[in-house]
Motif scaffolding. Structure first.
Motif, PDB file in Angstrom:
ATOM      1  N   ALA A 197       0.849  -1.201   0.000  1.00 19.20           N
ATOM      2  CA  ALA A 197       0.000   0.000   0.000  1.00 19.20           C
ATOM      3  C   ALA A 197       0.881   1.246   0.000  1.00 19.20           C
ATOM      4  O   ALA A 197       0.986   1.984   0.984  1.00 19.20           O
ATOM      5  CB  ALA A 197      -0.920  -0.017   1.223  1.00 19.20           C
ATOM      6  N   ASN A 198       1.520   1.488  -1.152  1.00 13.05           N
ATOM      7  CA  ASN A 198       2.491   2.576  -1.263  1.00 13.05           C
ATOM      8  C   ASN A 198       1.942   3.822  -1.939  1.00 13.05           C
ATOM      9  O   ASN A 198       2.518   4.903  -1.813  1.00 13.05           O
ATOM     10  CB  ASN A 198       3.722   2.086  -2.048  1.00 13.05           C
ATOM     11  N   TYR A 199       0.853   3.661  -2.679  1.00  8.39           N
ATOM     12  CA  TYR A 199       0.284   4.803  -3.395  1.00  8.39           C
ATOM     13  C   TYR A 199      -1.159   4.996  -2.976  1.00  8.39           C
ATOM     14  O   TYR A 199      -1.969   4.073  -3.016  1.00  8.39           O
ATOM     15  CB  TYR A 199       0.353   4.581  -4.906  1.00  8.39           C
ATOM     16  N   PHE A 200      -1.466   6.223  -2.566  1.00  8.51           N
ATOM     17  CA  PHE A 200      -2.823   6.561  -2.138  1.00  8.51           C
ATOM     18  C   PHE A 200      -3.366   7.691  -3.002  1.00  8.51           C
ATOM     19  O   PHE A 200      -2.641   8.601  -3.398  1.00  8.51           O
ATOM     20  CB  PHE A 200      -2.820   7.009  -0.664  1.00  8.51           C
ATOM     21  N   THR A 201      -4.644   7.592  -3.312  1.00  7.79           N
ATOM     22  CA  THR A 201      -5.329   8.652  -4.024  1.00  7.79           C
ATOM     23  C   THR A 201      -6.678   8.882  -3.353  1.00  7.79           C
ATOM     24  O   THR A 201      -7.066   8.137  -2.444  1.00  7.79           O
ATOM     25  CB  THR A 201      -5.520   8.295  -5.513  1.00  7.79           C
ATOM     26  N   THR A 202      -7.386   9.912  -3.781  1.00  9.73           N
ATOM     27  CA  THR A 202      -8.721  10.158  -3.239  1.00  9.73           C
ATOM     28  C   THR A 202      -9.744   9.424  -4.093  1.00  9.73           C
ATOM     29  O   THR A 202      -9.839   9.646  -5.301  1.00  9.73           O
ATOM     30  CB  THR A 202      -9.043  11.664  -3.223  1.00  9.73           C
ATOM     31  N   PHE A 203     -10.484   8.539  -3.459  1.00 15.30           N
ATOM     32  CA  PHE A 203     -11.505   7.740  -4.130  1.00 15.30           C
ATOM     33  C   PHE A 203     -12.744   7.714  -3.244  1.00 15.30           C
ATOM     34  O   PHE A 203     -12.666   7.332  -2.078  1.00 15.30           O
ATOM     35  CB  PHE A 203     -10.968   6.324  -4.368  1.00 15.30           C
ATOM     36  N   LEU A 204     -13.859   8.195  -3.774  1.00 10.56           N
ATOM     37  CA  LEU A 204     -15.101   8.283  -3.005  1.00 10.56           C
ATOM     38  C   LEU A 204     -14.894   9.042  -1.694  1.00 10.56           C
ATOM     39  O   LEU A 204     -15.285   8.601  -0.620  1.00 10.56           O
ATOM     40  CB  LEU A 204     -15.673   6.887  -2.747  1.00 10.56           C
ATOM     41  N   ASN A 205     -14.235  10.186  -1.813  1.00  8.28           N
ATOM     42  CA  ASN A 205     -14.041  11.108  -0.691  1.00  8.28           C
ATOM     43  C   ASN A 205     -13.133  10.570   0.416  1.00  8.28           C
ATOM     44  O   ASN A 205     -13.146  11.099   1.526  1.00  8.28           O
ATOM     45  CB  ASN A 205     -15.401  11.503  -0.088  1.00  8.28           C
ATOM     46  N   GLN A 206     -12.333   9.566   0.113  1.00  9.27           N
ATOM     47  CA  GLN A 206     -11.463   8.984   1.142  1.00  9.27           C
ATOM     48  C   GLN A 206     -10.076   8.692   0.574  1.00  9.27           C
ATOM     49  O   GLN A 206      -9.960   8.296  -0.593  1.00  9.27           O
ATOM     50  CB  GLN A 206     -12.062   7.663   1.640  1.00  9.27           C
TER      51      GLN A 206
END
Length: 293
Positions: A197-206
């Motif tokens: 879990a190295n990359y995070f983006t905003t998906f469905l407000n989270q």
């Protein structure tokens, strides 16, 4: 031996159920909905939390309607998945229609492979099974812990020519077939294991952890990247559309492919939210890592 025998008996029971006509299967689905929603409350807490966090602007009444509609569809999805065991090609093609086959025909003519992204949305299993009838289709999957059931579901998903590829063998398989025209299907909304879990983006407000493997492989083989946009036409009938996202993967900007497929799925969910897999624990690691984008 006893456990294995019970598993085989369960598989035989599923086979018998799959022989039932659709009208009988949907009667079972109506009954299943009552059990899942009212009697055992299957993952209702997870669904409520996911919906509340995803749609902070919706009223309690709106969220409750989506929740009920989701569980009704989940019951339908269960019996439709069982029906995959024995459904004929002609019946499947009558119920699942590709709206724009000319897009895939163009890719075939260009002999440029396709990386296809789908979500756990509508009946994604039927779409993959139908598409494999006339295309060289690899579907990437996460093996089940139980080998008997894993082998069974691989056999069902491969009935019409699709090739199952375990996630850990994806890169090796794609490199081996890089000079051939192939279509490789990934689920774009799988939750990575914590170490990935190295990359995070905003998906469905989270803030949401997203696999980067889809983008890496698309760039490596310089494929066309598409998304399966699926809709339910009526109960038991679907249509799906091939949506080109990136046609020059090798030269795309960093994270462009990843963001494109995440945002497209988000648009589909906002359009008709009841068809996404809300009972999945999608946001396990969101609170532990800062959002990247």
């Amino acid at each position: 031996m006893i456990k294995k025998g019970l598993l085989r008996l369960s598989i035989f029971f599923l086979y018998l159920v799959s022989l039932l006509p659709f009208w009988a299967l949907y009667l079972i689905a109506d009954f299943l909905y009552c059990i899942l929603y009212y009697l055992i409350g299957y993952r209702r807490k997870v669904v409520k939390e996911n919906l509340r966090n995803s749609f902070p602007d919706k009223t309690d009444e709106e969220l409750k309607k989506i929740e009920k509609d989701y569980f009704k569809y989940l019951a339908d999805l269960m019996v439709e998945t069982i029906k995959m065991i024995t459904i004929s090609k002609s019946e499947l093609q009558r119920r699942v229609k590709l709206t724009n086959p000319e897009v895939m025909q163009r890719y075939v003519a260009e002999n440029k492979s396709v990386t296809a992204v789908a979500g756990h949305y509508c009946n994604w299993e039927w779409a993959g099974l139908e598409f494999s009838i006339e295309s060289c289709l690899f579907f990437i999957y996460k093996p089940l812990s139980n080998k008997t059931f894993d082998d069974f579901f691989i056999e069902v998903r491969s009935r019409f020519g699709g090739v199952a590829v375990p996630m850990k063998q994806t890169l090796r398989t794609m490199v081996a077939h890089k000079n051939e025209f192939t279509v490789t299907v990934f689920a774009g909304d799988q939750t990575p294991v914590q170490e990935d879990a190295n990359y995070f983006t905003t998906f469905l407000n989270q803030p949401t952890a997203v696999f980067l493997g889809i983008e890496k492989i698309a760039k490596l083989i310089n494929s066309n990247v598409i998304f399966y946009d699926m809709r339910q036409v009526k109960r038991g009938f679907y249509e799906y559309t091939i949506v080109p996202l990136v046609e020059d993967a090798k030269n795309s900007a960093p994270n462009q492919i990843t963001e494109a497929h995440v945002k497209y799925l988000e648009m589909m969910i906002n359009r008709e939210p009841q068809y996404w897999l809300w009972s999945h624990r999608r946001w396990k690691f969101a609170s532990k890592t800062r959002c990247t984008s």
